[in-house]
Scaffold this motif. Sequence first.
Motif: not given
Length: 200
Positions: A38, A140, A155, A165, A167, A169, A194-195
């Motif tokens: 990631l 990133r 979040s 973008n 993501e 997981v 999270l990314s």
Amino acid sequence: MPSPMWPYVTPGIPDDLFERLPGIPLSKREVRLLLLSLLRLKQDSVLWDIGAGTGTIPVETGLLCPKGKIVAIERDEDVANLIRRNCDRFGVRNVEIIEGSAPECLKNLPIPPHRVCIEGGQPIKDILKVVWQYLQPEGRVVATAANLESLYAISEGFAELQARNIEVVQSAVNRLETRGVHQTFAAVDPIFILSGEKLD
């Protein structure tokens, strides 16, 4: 550049090859592979690893990005020394270790990052907001959350920063282990990863 301890160009160094200290977190190999994928590293990436713990991410990224610069941030002196020993163990020379607490110590770092990995650390939302100020365009951030509160804070932070973008997981990994005379599958603690990207 391969290391005598790990003479491969692929990531995923087994956990037991790292020196460890009791109670100090270690990113398990399978989770580490997700983190590394990631991060989307380049050969010359500048990476900040905040809450570097045992130093698994600095070691792996140091080997993967020989022209890059990795800054491992850890507030505890004994843990910082553990990171140094693990870097020496694998012959990694492009890691700088900063002893300090985030986000306060981030203002003293000389090189703005292309990539940031946040593994734990409180208050994580404040750390994320300060990191975002230094992050280079198209940079990133990858952050881990081991509980619902951290998941929510990251979040919410990404949303307020208008990260792109995004993501999320959740890892669900089981390892075959020998217990007594039987072989059983044991779960690796699940974690959210999270990314998000900064576009300008």
